[in-house]
Scaffold this motif. Structure first.
Motif, PDB file in Angstrom:
ATOM      1  N   ARG A 163       0.879  -1.150  -0.112  1.00  0.00           N
ATOM      2  CA  ARG A 163      -0.080  -0.014  -0.126  1.00  0.00           C
ATOM      3  C   ARG A 163       0.716   1.279  -0.013  1.00  0.00           C
ATOM      4  NH1 ARG A 163      -3.583  -3.187   3.702  1.00  0.00           N
ATOM      5  NH2 ARG A 163      -2.268  -2.334   5.334  1.00  0.00           N
TER       6      ARG A 163
ATOM      7  N   LEU B  52       0.878   4.065  -2.936  1.00  0.00           N
ATOM      8  CA  LEU B  52       0.849   5.375  -2.752  1.00  0.00           C
ATOM      9  C   LEU B  52       2.019   6.318  -3.138  1.00  0.00           C
ATOM     10  CD1 LEU B  52      -1.256   7.579  -1.279  1.00  0.00           C
ATOM     11  CD2 LEU B  52      -0.129   7.294   0.601  1.00  0.00           C
TER      12      LEU B  52
ATOM     13  N   THR C 161       0.820   6.264  -7.417  1.00  0.00           N
ATOM     14  CA  THR C 161      -0.313   7.466  -7.569  1.00  0.00           C
ATOM     15  C   THR C 161       0.322   8.686  -8.162  1.00  0.00           C
ATOM     16  OG1 THR C 161       0.164   8.331  -5.297  1.00  0.00           O
ATOM     17  CG2 THR C 161      -1.282   6.504  -5.557  1.00  0.00           C
TER      18      THR C 161
ATOM     19  N   THR D  79     -10.231   9.078  -4.065  1.00  0.00           N
ATOM     20  CA  THR D  79      -9.430   8.204  -4.776  1.00  0.00           C
ATOM     21  C   THR D  79      -7.904   8.671  -4.453  1.00  0.00           C
ATOM     22  OG1 THR D  79     -10.740   8.499  -6.595  1.00  0.00           O
ATOM     23  CG2 THR D  79      -8.764   7.381  -6.940  1.00  0.00           C
ATOM     24  N   ALA D  80      -6.784   7.642  -4.482  1.00  0.00           N
ATOM     25  CA  ALA D  80      -5.584   8.123  -4.210  1.00  0.00           C
ATOM     26  C   ALA D  80      -4.874   8.982  -5.548  1.00  0.00           C
ATOM     27  CB  ALA D  80      -4.754   7.081  -3.706  1.00  0.00           C
TER      28      ALA D  80
ATOM     29  N   MET E 171       0.286  11.087  -4.415  1.00  0.00           N
ATOM     30  CA  MET E 171       0.871  10.580  -3.051  1.00  0.00           C
ATOM     31  C   MET E 171       0.001  11.001  -1.928  1.00  0.00           C
ATOM     32  SD  MET E 171       3.327  11.051  -5.550  1.00  0.00           S
ATOM     33  CE  MET E 171       3.769  12.755  -5.763  1.00  0.00           C
ATOM     34  N   HIS E 172      -1.268  11.070  -2.318  1.00  0.00           N
ATOM     35  CA  HIS E 172      -2.357  11.408  -1.169  1.00  0.00           C
ATOM     36  C   HIS E 172      -3.812  10.752  -1.459  1.00  0.00           C
ATOM     37  CE1 HIS E 172       0.165  15.161  -0.472  1.00  0.00           C
ATOM     38  NE2 HIS E 172      -0.366  15.092   0.641  1.00  0.00           N
ATOM     39  N   GLY E 173      -4.358  10.403  -0.273  1.00  0.00           N
ATOM     40  CA  GLY E 173      -5.754   9.837  -0.428  1.00  0.00           C
ATOM     41  C   GLY E 173      -5.452   8.498  -0.603  1.00  0.00           C
TER      42      GLY E 173
ATOM     43  N   VAL F 145      -6.827   4.585   0.843  1.00  0.00           N
ATOM     44  CA  VAL F 145      -6.996   4.024   2.160  1.00  0.00           C
ATOM     45  C   VAL F 145      -5.664   4.385   2.991  1.00  0.00           C
ATOM     46  CG1 VAL F 145      -8.293   1.969   1.446  1.00  0.00           C
ATOM     47  CG2 VAL F 145      -5.822   1.803   1.461  1.00  0.00           C
ATOM     48  N   ASP F 146      -5.834   4.254   4.137  1.00  0.00           N
ATOM     49  CA  ASP F 146      -4.582   4.381   5.132  1.00  0.00           C
ATOM     50  C   ASP F 146      -3.753   3.228   4.962  1.00  0.00           C
ATOM     51  OD1 ASP F 146      -2.957   4.131   7.403  1.00  0.00           O
ATOM     52  OD2 ASP F 146      -4.555   4.833   8.621  1.00  0.00           O
ATOM     53  N   PRO F 147      -2.408   3.798   4.544  1.00  0.00           N
ATOM     54  CA  PRO F 147      -1.593   2.520   3.946  1.00  0.00           C
ATOM     55  C   PRO F 147      -0.980   1.802   5.207  1.00  0.00           C
ATOM     56  CG  PRO F 147      -0.468   4.742   3.838  1.00  0.00           C
ATOM     57  CD  PRO F 147      -2.049   5.029   4.267  1.00  0.00           C
ATOM     58  N   ILE F 148      -1.197   2.269   6.492  1.00  0.00           N
ATOM     59  CA  ILE F 148      -0.716   1.421   7.429  1.00  0.00           C
ATOM     60  C   ILE F 148      -1.778   0.232   7.910  1.00  0.00           C
ATOM     61  CG2 ILE F 148       0.194   1.700   9.836  1.00  0.00           C
ATOM     62  CD1 ILE F 148       1.985   3.107   7.849  1.00  0.00           C
ATOM     63  N   THR F 149      -3.060   0.780   8.049  1.00  0.00           N
ATOM     64  CA  THR F 149      -4.029  -0.375   8.482  1.00  0.00           C
ATOM     65  C   THR F 149      -5.140  -0.813   7.339  1.00  0.00           C
ATOM     66  OG1 THR F 149      -5.709   1.556   8.523  1.00  0.00           O
ATOM     67  CG2 THR F 149      -4.501   1.470  10.432  1.00  0.00           C
ATOM     68  N   GLY F 150      -4.574  -0.280   6.014  1.00  0.00           N
ATOM     69  CA  GLY F 150      -5.612  -0.678   4.857  1.00  0.00           C
ATOM     70  C   GLY F 150      -6.968  -0.139   4.971  1.00  0.00           C
TER      71      GLY F 150
ATOM     72  N   TYR G  16     -11.052   5.834   5.769  1.00  0.00           N
ATOM     73  CA  TYR G  16     -11.143   6.656   6.864  1.00  0.00           C
ATOM     74  C   TYR G  16     -11.969   7.950   6.600  1.00  0.00           C
ATOM     75  CZ  TYR G  16      -7.529   8.183   3.809  1.00  0.00           C
ATOM     76  OH  TYR G  16      -6.944   8.981   2.581  1.00  0.00           O
TER      77      TYR G  16
END
Lengths: 467, 330
Positions: free
Chosen positions: A390, A394, A398, B314-315, B318-320, B322-327, B330
């Motif tokens: 992920r 990102l 992206t 949508t991402a 480099m922004h937007g 899902v939360d990349p840590i939790t998946g 938010y």
């Protein structure tokens, strides 16, 4: 918070492996990269804790570091720098996801996305680099804790030149930024010190922002101190619709929805619109996000030197001043929202909208905070494969792809349909992209990403990514 | 005059700085934007007269679909154009146009990096052409009808949000304020009770130096609440203002009241959106139990009406995403 010398390499080591890593660093090998060789190849060979020295020369590549404790250090000799050149084709110059990494003395230029980006890295140090656009972000630490960004020169960003995103405990000190939409920005971050920087000739000098639709929902404790914020009067040429397209030219310092922001000891001069502006997020950005509080609270505008700001307001700031019936720009402009603000030296300043600012108590200062970095390296847990997938999607993809629109590359829905569940084929394609669509540019190879990361991204795209 | 309906939630007058920047930047040349202007075109055949009304109703209540709303606006405009002395029809057409622009404004809001700006601008410009004609016709009408005044106010609040400069936005907002004040003086329930809370919102959103007045805003919102307690947008917005006023208890009360309001079948999208906003606000208070109830209610609505937009950002750049840590989202 610490007040002493900059972090040493060993202080940067991964806390979970503190002893062993410190030991290995003591013995850590030094690898040398000569002109004509590949930096990435050296990173591949390096063990955690190794130092990689890069000789002066031209390097046309993306460097990806996901090992801990790596020190990537340029050698400048007789004025000759090691130069990383993206030739306006590659997306990222140096991309870091390891912890305790140092990136120093590199001249990084013409990467379309990020010059130097750390993602999820803790305990990092980005120092003595020159990062030149055009690019989106010159220096962009994101999702990290405990970092130092110092003595860099960054210019030519289509967004923020130094952009601290969703981070905690970061010092941004002694940098020079110019010719960018925003000189220095702290976005949805906590415990950030922006000090002793020379921020000039941007659209907006320094911004602290609380932005919607991001996973971090607050932004707190930011000190903007002892900077020179001058002549930020550049025309805004942000891409259409970009979030920074709204950055109003002629603005020295913007406090947008962040809490406990202190503005102290700065020399704020010759910004044609307004010296300092304090407003709620939705005054500039209307994407609904009720999970965050858009109002700035507890802003302190302490003693600063304001000189010749507001002499020639243009565009949006001109419009706002017109509405208020004010001829000239002002030192401090507020929309009147938020609570518990204070301002010092009020009589010396021209202000608008500051009725709800109290006078700061005499002697109020942030001087006790010498640094926002933590006393010890923070614990840095390794990322799982899913998280790596992920984060890399990102940070890398992206920049050129979105879910259902054409950006630089085709939409991800199309890619999902083409690849079904075949992760391996997707991972292989991005390592060696071949030309498929005549109406698109070529996709640059992502072979700097190790196989496991490419597979993790592929898995994320094909199994998780949705809209 | 025919009864009028209003299906759009005005998103506030903010974005002014953003809008201006866009206008400047459009001239600046190539960028990471999809060449999407062609997608602003939609099919909108004129139905036979006997089916006209049913068709317009069906289109204008498809509040999740930009093309339906665009077509509803176009068709009512044609009808209004053919019967220019029918004031009710002019009002209806202006409201349909406003609802369409508000919908596109919100799509643009969720397109954080403006990747589809060419489409959004083309759609809004097209709607403004009709809106201006209708607004001028209504400005010439000598009667001061509260719905007419409110419709003109909503149009002024809505059309400039994304496409005009800051000054225009402020001037139009103030014009709207005057129109709404007149409207609610004549009929406090103008526009189905929406006029009053939107007037409150104007006072809350305007900056101090442009006539903003938080105290007045609060009074109007409370008045609107007493008068039309079952309006989801009003309840959610009031809760937002009470939260900012450091009165979480009252914010919680308003959000809780939303749980017992049945969504208006003519505007399910606004119901889904406001339940999302309410859930987010409850999360911030924080009140996890209330947030869960609001989530459940919204989930049930989305499940029953899968065509509704979920408003996921949508991402991009480099922004937007899902939360990349939790998946997680938010």
């Amino acid at each position: 918070m610490r007040g002493s010398k900059p972090m040493t390499a060993s202080a940067l080591a991964l806390a979970t492996a503190w002893i062993s890593l410190a030991a290995s660093q003591a013995l850590g090998a030094t690898l040398t990269v000569k002109a004509g060789e590949s930096i990435q190849a050296a990173v591949k060979r390096a063990l955690p804790g190794d130092r990689i020295e890069v000789e002066p020369g031209l390097y046309k590549e993306t460097v990806f570091i996901d090992k801990d404790g790596i020190e990537l250090s340029g050698i400048v000799r007789g004025g000759q720098w090691p130069v990383l050149d993206g030739e306006n084709k590659l997306n990222d110059g140096v991309l870091v996801s390891g912890h305790g990494v140092t990136i120093e003395r590199l001249w990084v230029k013409r990467y379309k996305g990020n010059g130097i980006m750390t993602q999820g890295s803790n305990n990092y140090r980005i120092a003595y680099n020159v990062v030149e656009g055009p690019c989106f972000y010159a220096i962009f630490p994101q999702f990290g804790k405990n970092g130092l960004v110092t003595h860099n020169v960054a210019f030519g960003s289509e967004d923020a030149a130094i952009y601290v995103g969703m981070s905690d405990n970061v010092d941004v000190v002694h940098n020079q930024t110019y010719a960018s939409i925003i000189g220095i920005e702290s976005e949805n971050s906590h415990d950030i010190l922006i000090e002793n920087n020379y921020v000039h000739d941007n659209v907006v000098g320094i911004a602290t922002t609380m932005l919607p639709a991001l996973p971090v929902k607050s932004s707190d404790r930011i000190i903007i101190r002892n900077n020179i914020v001058a002549r930020n009067n550049m025309k805004n040429t942000a891409p259409p619709g970009a979030i920074t397209a709204g950055a109003p030219p002629g603005l020295g310092i913007l406090v947008l929805g962040t809490d406990h922001t202190t503005v102290e000891g700065n020399l704020i001069r010759d910004n044609d619109g307004v010296g300092v502006m304090v407003s709620e997020t939705n005054f500039l950005v209307t994407t609904p996000d009720d999970r965050m509080d858009p109002f700035p609270d507890s802003t302190q505008v302490l003693r600063n030197v304001f000189l010749n700001n507001g002499s020639n307001p243009q565009g949006t700031l001109r419009d706002l001043l017109d509405i208020a019936g004010v001829e000239r720009g002002v030192d401090v402009l507020a929309t009147g929202k938020g609570r518990d603000h204070c301002i010092a030296d009020r009589l010396a300043l021209t202000t608008l909208g500051t009725r709800n600012f109290a006078d700061c108590a005499p002697g109020t200062t942030s001087a006790a905070v010498a640094s926002m970095q933590t006393a010890k390296p923070v614990v840095a847990t390794p990322f799982t494969a899913d998280q790596k997938g992920r984060l890399t999607y990102l940070a890398v993809c992206t920049g050129c792809h979105t879910y259902n629109s054409k950006l630089v590359g085709p939409p991800m829905v199309v890619i999902k349909a083409l690849y079904g569940k075949d992760e391996q084929r997707l991972a292989d394609y991005i390592a060696k992209p071949v030309r498929k669509r005549p109406d698109y540019p070529e996709m640059p190879s992502q072979d700097y990403l190790p196989e496991d990361i490419r597979l993790a991204v592929a898995r994320y795209i094909l199994s998780e990514l949705s809209h | 005059m025919k009864p009028v309906k209003w299906h759009a939630c005005w998103r506030g007058f903010g974005a002014l700085l953003l809008a201006l920047g866009n206008a400047c930047a459009l001239a600046a040349g190539p960028a990471r934007v999809e060449d999407s202007a062609a997608d602003a075109v939609y099919d909108c055949p004129l139905p036979p007269p006997e089916q006209f009304e049913a068709r317009v109703t069906q289109l204008s209540t498809s509040t999740w679909d930009k093309n339906s709303l665009g077509c509803a606006a176009d068709l009512t405009f044609v009808a209004a154009d053919n019967a220019q002395s029918d004031i009710g029809l002019q009002v209806q057409a202006l409201l349909a146009t406003t609802a369409y622009i508000a919908h596109v404004n919100l799509l643009w809001d969720f397109d954080l990096y403006g990747i589809r700006v060419p489409e959004w601008t083309a759609r809004i410009q097209h709607a403004i052409e009709h809106g201006n004609v209708l607004d001028q016709r209504l400005a010439a009408v000598p009667v001061e009808d509260p719905d007419l005044l409110s419709a003109r106010a909503l149009y002024r609040l809505t059309w400039p949000t994304k496409v005009a400069d800051a000054k225009t936005i402020m001037i139009e907002t103030r014009a709207a304020q005057v129109l709404l004040e007149k409207a609610v003086a004549k009929e406090p329930k103008a526009l189905g009770g929406n006029a009053l809370w939107i007037l409150g919102r104007i006072f809350f959103d305007l900056p101090e130096f442009a006539g903003g007045d938080g105290v007045k805003a609060m009074k109007l919102l409370e008045q609107a609440h007493a008068q039309t307690p079952g309006n989801l947008s009003m309840l959610r917005y009031s809760a937002y203002v009470h939260a900012q006023d450091r009165n979480p208890a009252l914010a919680r009360t308003r959000l809780t009241e939303m749980l017992s309001v049945d969504p208006d079948p003519a505007d399910l999208q606004t119901a889904a959106d406001e339940l999302k906003n309410a859930r987010d606000l409850a999360t911030r208070l924080p009140d996890a139990a209330l947030a869960q109830k609001l989530t459940d209610r919204r989930d049930a609505l989305l499940q029953a009406q899968p065509q509704l937009l979920a408003r996921k950002p949508t991402a991009a750049n480099m922004h937007g995403g899902v939360d990349p840590i939790t998946g997680k989202e938010y």
